[in-house]
Design a protein around this motif. Structure first.
Motif, short mmCIF file in Angstrom:
data_model
loop_
_atom_site.label_atom_id
_atom_site.label_comp_id
_atom_site.label_asym_id
_atom_site.label_seq_id
_atom_site.Cartn_x
_atom_site.Cartn_y
_atom_site.Cartn_z
N TRP A 1 40.94 -34.32 6.35
CA TRP A 1 39.97 -33.77 5.51
C TRP A 1 38.58 -33.58 6.34
O TRP A 1 37.83 -32.47 6.03
CB TRP A 1 39.46 -34.65 4.17
CG TRP A 1 40.82 -34.62 3.23
CD1 TRP A 1 41.80 -35.86 2.99
CD2 TRP A 1 41.09 -33.53 2.35
NE1 TRP A 1 42.72 -35.27 2.16
CE2 TRP A 1 42.39 -33.96 1.70
CE3 TRP A 1 40.85 -32.38 2.37
CZ2 TRP A 1 43.23 -33.26 0.84
CZ3 TRP A 1 41.41 -31.61 1.33
CH2 TRP A 1 42.48 -31.91 0.66
N GLN A 2 38.10 -34.53 6.98
CA GLN A 2 36.98 -34.66 7.71
C GLN A 2 36.99 -33.30 8.81
O GLN A 2 36.13 -32.76 8.99
CB GLN A 2 36.63 -35.85 8.69
CG GLN A 2 36.34 -37.04 7.47
CD GLN A 2 36.62 -38.44 8.43
OE1 GLN A 2 36.84 -38.48 9.41
NE2 GLN A 2 36.71 -39.44 7.47
N GLY A 3 38.10 -33.17 9.42
CA GLY A 3 38.23 -32.15 10.56
C GLY A 3 38.18 -30.94 9.78
O GLY A 3 37.71 -29.93 10.65
N ILE A 4 38.45 -30.30 8.92
CA ILE A 4 38.45 -29.28 8.23
C ILE A 4 36.75 -29.04 7.55
O ILE A 4 36.23 -27.83 7.27
CB ILE A 4 39.29 -28.85 7.20
CG1 ILE A 4 39.54 -29.69 6.21
CG2 ILE A 4 40.58 -28.46 8.11
CD1 ILE A 4 40.54 -29.15 5.04
N ASN A 5 36.20 -30.22 7.20
CA ASN A 5 35.07 -30.17 6.19
C ASN A 5 33.75 -29.89 7.06
O ASN A 5 32.87 -29.05 7.05
CB ASN A 5 34.79 -31.64 5.94
CG ASN A 5 34.91 -31.11 4.01
OD1 ASN A 5 35.59 -32.01 3.46
ND2 ASN A 5 33.68 -30.76 3.62
N ILE A 6 33.87 -30.61 8.51
CA ILE A 6 32.76 -30.15 9.34
C ILE A 6 32.42 -28.84 9.92
O ILE A 6 31.27 -28.45 9.65
CB ILE A 6 32.89 -31.42 10.39
CG1 ILE A 6 32.79 -32.72 10.12
CG2 ILE A 6 32.03 -31.20 11.38
CD1 ILE A 6 33.01 -33.93 11.24
N PRO A 7 33.66 -28.10 10.11
CA PRO A 7 33.31 -26.80 10.40
C PRO A 7 32.86 -25.97 9.35
O PRO A 7 32.15 -24.90 9.41
CB PRO A 7 34.76 -26.15 11.20
CG PRO A 7 35.14 -27.40 11.56
CD PRO A 7 34.94 -28.47 10.71
#
Length: 360
Positions: free
Chosen positions: A182-188
C-alpha cells in the motif's frame, strides 16, 4: 494463538468497527452518484459539449462505487472491523473471505484513484494551450496510469501460488508484505497530486484578470487537494500497521481511507463542472432576497454619474477572444448605455463549461 473464545475478554470479542465502515461507504455511494449526475445535468442544461474528461468520469464512478461496495462486502462476509484472532476461532471461513477480498480491493483501488485523476488532467487540456504545459499534462497522466498498472500487476503477483494468501496450508512467506504494498503505490500517487496542483497555477496567474478572479480560479483547481489529504492520511495508517497480525481489524481503517480517497478524487473532478449550477443558485437566491430588492429600489434615484459601476447594465453578446496566443482570456462585446461603463476586467474562459459567465 488462543484455542477458544474464553481466552478473550467479552469486550474484545464484541468489538467491531464494521458498522462505521458500512455507514461511510453508504454515504459515499449516494454522494458519488449524485455528484456525477449533477455534472451531466449541468452539461445538458447549459448545452455544453461533452469532453474527454466527461467520458472518463463514467468509469471513474464505476470503480469508486466498486470501492464502496467491496468495503461493505468485506464487513458482511469477511469480518472486516473485527479482531482476527477471534475470527480464526469463531468463523474461519470469514478469514478466507477476507484474504480473497484483499485481491479485489487492491485492484479496484488502483483504478478508482487513477481514473478520476486522468479526468482532471483531461480537463486541464481545455485551458492549457502552451505546449510545455500540455506536454507536462500528458507526462503526469502517463505516470498516473503507469502507477495504477504497476499496482494491479504487483497485487496479482503478490503471492506464489496465487492461493497462498488465503490457503493456511501454504506458507505466508510466499506473499509480499501488504502494508508495504500500500505504501509503494501511495507515495507516487501523492507525488503526482502535488504536480497536478501546481501545473495550472502559472497559466492562471498569467491571465489578464484581477487578483480576486485569479484566487477563485486557483481555488477551483486546488479542489484536487481533497484527494491528496485523504491519500496522506491513508499512507500514515499503513505506516502505523507494521504487520497484519490483526488484519481484519486494521483493514477497516485502510478500507475506509481508501474509499474516501477515491471518492474525493471523483468529487474534485466534478466540482468545477458544477460552477454554472452554483452561480445559478447564488443568483436565484440574490434575486429572492428582500434586501437586494430594497437596495435596488432605494438606489434607483441616485445619480449614475456619481458611481456608474453601481448601475452597470450591459447587454451581453457572444464572447470574443482577446489576448496573446496561449492565454485563454475572453471578454464580452457590449453596448453601453448612457452614463454606464463596460467592465474593466476580462472574464476567463470557464474551463469546464461552454456557457458564458460574467463577473464584474
Amino acid at each position: 494463538m488462543a484455542s477458544n473464545l474464553t481466552s478473550f475478554p467479552p469486550s474484545y470479542i464484541a468489538e467491531t468497527t464494521g458498522p462505521r465502515l458500512i455507514a461511510i461507504a453508504s454515504v459515499f455511494i449516494a454522494l458519488d452518484a449524485s455528484i456525477v449526475a449533477l455534472r451531466f445535468a449541468t452539461r445538458m442544461t447549459h448545452k455544453a459539449k461533452l469532453g474527454v474528461d466527461d467520458y472518463i468520469i463514467i468509469p471513474a464512478l464505476v470503480f469508486s462505487l466498486g470501492m464502496c461496495v467491496i468495503s461493505i462486502v468485506e464487513v458482511k462476509i469477511a469480518g472486516v472491523g473485527r479482531h482476527l484472532p477471534v475470527l480464526y476461532i469463531e468463523d474461519p471461513q470469514a478469514v478466507v473471505n477476507w484474504a480473497k477480498c484483499g485481491y479485489a480491493i487492491e485492484e479496484i483501488y488502483c483504478a478508482a484513484v487513477a481514473i478520476p485523476k486522468l479526468s482532471i488532467l483531461a480537463s486541464y487540456l481545455r485551458i492549457l494551450t502552451a505546449k510545455p504545459y500540455r506536454i507536462s499534462t500528458y507526462i503526469i497522466g502517463g505516470i498516473v496510469s503507469a502507477n495504477a498498472i504497476a499496482g494491479i500487476i504487483t497485487s496479482l503477483a503478490s503471492c506464489r501460488p496465487f492461493s497462498a494468501r488465503w490457503d493456511i496450508n501454504l506458507s505466508t512467506s510466499n506473499c509480499l508484505d501488504a502494508p508495504r504494498f500500500w505504501q509503494g503505490i501511495n507515495i507516487p500517487s501523492i507525488a503526482t497530486d502535488v504536480m497536478m496542483l501546481l501545473l495550472p497555477l502559472p497559466t492562471i496567474w498569467g491571465l489578464h484578470i484581477d487578483k480576486k478572479q485569479k484566487i477563485a480560479l486557483s481555488g477551483v483547481f486546488l479542489l484536487g487537494s481533497f484527494g491528496m489529504i485523504a491519500s496522506i492520511i491513508r499512507l500514515v495508517v499503513t505506516f502505523r500497521v507494521t504487520a497484519l497480525s490483526d488484519g481484519t481489524w486494521d483493514s477497516a481503517d485502510i478500507a475506509t481511507w481508501s474509499l474516501v480517497e477515491s471518492s474525493c478524487y471523483l468529487i474534485a473532478a466534478c466540482l468545477p463542472a458544477l460552477r454554472p449550477l452554483y452561480l445559478g443558485v447564488i443568483n436565484t437566491l440574490k434575486s429572492l432576497s428582500p434586501y437586494s430588492t430594497t437596495q435596488g429600489q432605494s438606489s434607483s434615484g441616485l445619480d449614475s454619474s456619481a458611481n456608474p459601476r453601481r448601475h452597470l447594465d450591459i447587454e451581453m453578446n457572444p464572447y470574443r477572444r482577446i489576448g496573446p496566443l496561449g492565454e485563454e482570456a475572453y471578454c464580452p462585446e457590449y453596448s453601453s448605455k448612457a452614463g454606464q461603463v463596460p467592465p474593466t476586467v476580462a472574464t476567463p474562459v470557464h474551463a469546464f463549461d461552454d456557457s458564458p459567465h460574467v463577473k464584474y
